[in-house]
Motif scaffolding. Structure first.
Motif, PDB file in Angstrom:
ATOM      1  N   ASP A   1       0.826  -1.214   0.000  1.00  0.00           N
ATOM      2  CA  ASP A   1       0.000   0.000   0.000  1.00  0.00           C
ATOM      3  C   ASP A   1       0.857   1.260   0.000  1.00  0.00           C
ATOM      4  OD1 ASP A   1      -2.230  -1.624   0.051  1.00  0.00           O
ATOM      5  OD2 ASP A   1      -2.461  -1.501   2.232  1.00  0.00           O
ATOM      6  N   ASN A   2       1.938   1.233   0.758  1.00  0.00           N
ATOM      7  CA  ASN A   2       2.820   2.399   0.807  1.00  0.00           C
ATOM      8  C   ASN A   2       3.519   2.631  -0.534  1.00  0.00           C
ATOM      9  OD1 ASN A   2       2.261   3.047   3.482  1.00  0.00           O
ATOM     10  ND2 ASN A   2       3.860   1.718   4.268  1.00  0.00           N
ATOM     11  N   VAL A   3       3.953   1.552  -1.183  1.00  0.00           N
ATOM     12  CA  VAL A   3       4.592   1.690  -2.498  1.00  0.00           C
ATOM     13  C   VAL A   3       3.598   2.233  -3.514  1.00  0.00           C
ATOM     14  CG1 VAL A   3       5.664   0.424  -4.393  1.00  0.00           C
ATOM     15  CG2 VAL A   3       6.311  -0.086  -2.047  1.00  0.00           C
ATOM     16  N   ARG A   4       2.361   1.728  -3.454  1.00  0.00           N
ATOM     17  CA  ARG A   4       1.336   2.224  -4.375  1.00  0.00           C
ATOM     18  C   ARG A   4       1.058   3.705  -4.142  1.00  0.00           C
ATOM     19  NH1 ARG A   4      -2.351  -0.733  -2.733  1.00  0.00           N
ATOM     20  NH2 ARG A   4      -1.882  -2.548  -4.041  1.00  0.00           N
ATOM     21  N   GLU A   5       0.975   4.106  -2.881  1.00  0.00           N
ATOM     22  CA  GLU A   5       0.738   5.510  -2.571  1.00  0.00           C
ATOM     23  C   GLU A   5       1.923   6.385  -2.979  1.00  0.00           C
ATOM     24  OE1 GLU A   5      -0.912   9.005  -1.425  1.00  0.00           O
ATOM     25  OE2 GLU A   5      -1.885   7.047  -1.672  1.00  0.00           O
ATOM     26  N   TYR A   6       3.126   5.847  -2.858  1.00  0.00           N
ATOM     27  CA  TYR A   6       4.317   6.597  -3.271  1.00  0.00           C
ATOM     28  C   TYR A   6       4.276   6.918  -4.762  1.00  0.00           C
ATOM     29  CZ  TYR A   6       9.143   7.358  -4.719  1.00  0.00           C
ATOM     30  OH  TYR A   6      10.283   7.866  -5.294  1.00  0.00           O
ATOM     31  N   TYR A   7       3.975   5.921  -5.576  1.00  0.00           N
ATOM     32  CA  TYR A   7       3.931   6.153  -7.018  1.00  0.00           C
ATOM     33  C   TYR A   7       2.727   7.007  -7.410  1.00  0.00           C
ATOM     34  CZ  TYR A   7       7.804   2.996  -7.937  1.00  0.00           C
ATOM     35  OH  TYR A   7       9.054   2.423  -7.988  1.00  0.00           O
ATOM     36  N   ASN A   8       1.640   6.900  -6.676  1.00  0.00           N
ATOM     37  CA  ASN A   8       0.489   7.769  -6.958  1.00  0.00           C
ATOM     38  C   ASN A   8       0.822   9.230  -6.668  1.00  0.00           C
ATOM     39  OD1 ASN A   8      -1.135   5.640  -7.782  1.00  0.00           O
ATOM     40  ND2 ASN A   8      -2.001   5.307  -5.746  1.00  0.00           N
ATOM     41  N   SER A   9       1.493   9.474  -5.545  1.00  0.00           N
ATOM     42  CA  SER A   9       1.881  10.847  -5.222  1.00  0.00           C
ATOM     43  C   SER A   9       2.911  11.377  -6.203  1.00  0.00           C
ATOM     44  CB  SER A   9       2.429  10.916  -3.796  1.00  0.00           C
ATOM     45  OG  SER A   9       3.587  10.108  -3.648  1.00  0.00           O
ATOM     46  N   LEU A  10       3.806  10.503  -6.665  1.00  0.00           N
ATOM     47  CA  LEU A  10       4.785  10.925  -7.667  1.00  0.00           C
ATOM     48  C   LEU A  10       4.109  11.258  -8.992  1.00  0.00           C
ATOM     49  CD1 LEU A  10       7.753  11.313  -8.459  1.00  0.00           C
ATOM     50  CD2 LEU A  10       7.832   8.870  -9.021  1.00  0.00           C
ATOM     51  N   GLU A  11       3.092  10.477  -9.345  1.00  0.00           N
ATOM     52  CA  GLU A  11       2.363  10.758 -10.584  1.00  0.00           C
ATOM     53  C   GLU A  11       1.603  12.085 -10.494  1.00  0.00           C
ATOM     54  OE1 GLU A  11      -1.180   8.719 -13.301  1.00  0.00           O
ATOM     55  OE2 GLU A  11      -0.047   7.528 -11.859  1.00  0.00           O
ATOM     56  N   ARG A  12       0.988  12.330  -9.340  1.00  0.00           N
ATOM     57  CA  ARG A  12       0.295  13.614  -9.173  1.00  0.00           C
ATOM     58  C   ARG A  12       1.272  14.783  -9.240  1.00  0.00           C
ATOM     59  NH1 ARG A  12      -2.602  10.548  -5.217  1.00  0.00           N
ATOM     60  NH2 ARG A  12      -1.213  11.344  -3.594  1.00  0.00           N
ATOM     61  N   LEU A  13       2.448  14.605  -8.658  1.00  0.00           N
ATOM     62  CA  LEU A  13       3.449  15.666  -8.696  1.00  0.00           C
ATOM     63  C   LEU A  13       3.923  15.930 -10.120  1.00  0.00           C
ATOM     64  CD1 LEU A  13       5.318  17.630  -7.214  1.00  0.00           C
ATOM     65  CD2 LEU A  13       6.925  15.739  -6.891  1.00  0.00           C
ATOM     66  N   ASN A  14       4.156  14.877 -10.888  1.00  0.00           N
ATOM     67  CA  ASN A  14       4.571  15.058 -12.280  1.00  0.00           C
ATOM     68  C   ASN A  14       3.502  15.745 -13.105  1.00  0.00           C
ATOM     69  OD1 ASN A  14       7.306  13.592 -13.131  1.00  0.00           O
ATOM     70  ND2 ASN A  14       6.380  12.408 -11.493  1.00  0.00           N
ATOM     71  N   GLY A  15       2.239  15.345 -12.901  1.00  0.00           N
ATOM     72  CA  GLY A  15       1.149  15.987 -13.620  1.00  0.00           C
ATOM     73  C   GLY A  15       1.025  17.464 -13.288  1.00  0.00           C
ATOM     74  N   SER A  16       1.150  17.800 -12.020  1.00  0.00           N
ATOM     75  CA  SER A  16       1.087  19.211 -11.618  1.00  0.00           C
ATOM     76  C   SER A  16       2.280  19.991 -12.148  1.00  0.00           C
ATOM     77  CB  SER A  16       1.040  19.322 -10.093  1.00  0.00           C
ATOM     78  OG  SER A  16      -0.086  18.648  -9.565  1.00  0.00           O
ATOM     79  N   ALA A  17       3.444  19.342 -12.213  1.00  0.00           N
ATOM     80  CA  ALA A  17       4.639  20.027 -12.707  1.00  0.00           C
ATOM     81  C   ALA A  17       4.492  20.374 -14.182  1.00  0.00           C
ATOM     82  CB  ALA A  17       5.871  19.155 -12.491  1.00  0.00           C
ATOM     83  N   VAL A  18       3.927  19.464 -14.970  1.00  0.00           N
ATOM     84  CA  VAL A  18       3.719  19.750 -16.394  1.00  0.00           C
ATOM     85  C   VAL A  18       2.768  20.919 -16.573  1.00  0.00           C
ATOM     86  CG1 VAL A  18       2.788  18.825 -18.548  1.00  0.00           C
ATOM     87  CG2 VAL A  18       4.259  17.402 -17.118  1.00  0.00           C
ATOM     88  N   GLN A  19       1.681  20.925 -15.823  1.00  0.00           N
ATOM     89  CA  GLN A  19       0.734  22.035 -15.922  1.00  0.00           C
ATOM     90  C   GLN A  19       1.361  23.340 -15.442  1.00  0.00           C
ATOM     91  OE1 GLN A  19      -2.660  20.720 -13.716  1.00  0.00           O
ATOM     92  NE2 GLN A  19      -3.416  19.398 -15.363  1.00  0.00           N
ATOM     93  N   TYR A  20       2.202  23.274 -14.425  1.00  0.00           N
ATOM     94  CA  TYR A  20       2.872  24.479 -13.922  1.00  0.00           C
ATOM     95  C   TYR A  20       3.824  25.056 -14.973  1.00  0.00           C
ATOM     96  CZ  TYR A  20       5.981  27.365 -11.092  1.00  0.00           C
ATOM     97  OH  TYR A  20       6.732  28.391 -10.595  1.00  0.00           O
ATOM     98  N   VAL A  21       4.578  24.163 -15.637  1.00  0.00           N
ATOM     99  CA  VAL A  21       5.511  24.629 -16.669  1.00  0.00           C
ATOM    100  C   VAL A  21       4.754  25.257 -17.831  1.00  0.00           C
ATOM    101  CG1 VAL A  21       7.227  23.870 -18.358  1.00  0.00           C
ATOM    102  CG2 VAL A  21       7.321  23.006 -16.016  1.00  0.00           C
ATOM    103  N   ARG A  22       3.634  24.649 -18.206  1.00  0.00           N
ATOM    104  CA  ARG A  22       2.847  25.218 -19.303  1.00  0.00           C
ATOM    105  C   ARG A  22       2.250  26.577 -18.940  1.00  0.00           C
ATOM    106  NH1 ARG A  22      -0.514  19.988 -21.711  1.00  0.00           N
ATOM    107  NH2 ARG A  22       1.318  18.926 -22.618  1.00  0.00           N
TER     108      ARG A  22
END
Length: 211
Positions: A112-133
């Motif tokens: 569960d912790n590994v799954r949550e880690y990758y989910n939070s990383l995915e959300r961070l990457n998605g927000s970073a792309v929108q921030y750069v745009r």
């Protein structure tokens, strides 16, 4: 090693090509409602970074894993052919270390912790792309990253979760490193038990050499 690396690299890039083609075809069939609820950064990360990790395992880690397994098997056979008890003294710490590590970091909680880690990383990457745009608009109005609430909250959540994630694994990793590095604590007592005269002979040899 050269042939194995060549074959694994060819296989890895073929797998990557097939995965990206199938993922692109699957995304093209999804309804627009799904795209509205998913950021482009998350889709981009899945197609690029997530798929790229498969290449790292297949092309690099898999040949190294095979090499390590074969080398360890040959060494174990050689050690047992020389001395069974000393070979057991060398193998037991390895088995004990991996058993302790898997006991401490295994289980549903870790998954569960590994799954949550990758989910939070995915959300961070998605927000970073929108921030750069949206960087031109942010510069025009003189804003900072704190004004982009989702990106900032995702960064804070990812940082806090990484600290928590590391704290969970540090005990198991430390115990693993201590046991895996303590071969002398297992080998020396076994060597003394199976051959007590070894110590006497060594002392006599050191005394005679000093004289």
């Amino acid at each position: 090693m050269y042939i194995g690396g060549l074959i694994s690299s060819i296989a890895a890039f073929r797998i990557l090509f097939g995965l990206r083609v199938k993922l692109s075809a699957h995304i093209g069939k999804l309804p627009l409602g799904w795209l509205n609820g998913t950021s482009t950064g998350a889709v981009k990360k899945t197609l690029e970074q997530n798929v790229e990790k498969v290449e790292t395992f297949v092309a690099h880690q898999l040949p190294d894993l095979v090499q390590v397994i074969v080398t360890a098997a040959v060494m174990i056979v050689a050690m047992f052919s020389l001395n069974v008890w000393l070979a057991l003294a060398c193998v037991v710490p390895i088995l004990l270390a991996f058993t302790v590590q898997m006991t401490l970091i295994g289980g549903s909680k870790t998954r569960d912790n590994v799954r949550e880690y990758y989910n939070s990383l995915e959300r961070l990457n998605g927000s970073a792309v929108q921030y750069v745009r949206g960087m031109p608009a942010i510069k025009v109005f003189g804003q900072t990253v704190h004004s982009f609430r989702k990106f900032y909250s995702d960064m804070v959540h990812y940082r806090e979760y990484c600290v928590k994630f590391t704290d969970q694994f540090q005990t198991g990793f430390l115990v693993f490193k201590v046991i895996i590095s303590s071969f002398a604590a297992f080998v020396l007592p076994v060597r003394l038990l199976i051959s007590p005269s070894f110590v006497i002979t060594s002392r006599q040899g050191s005394v005679s050499s000093s004289c």
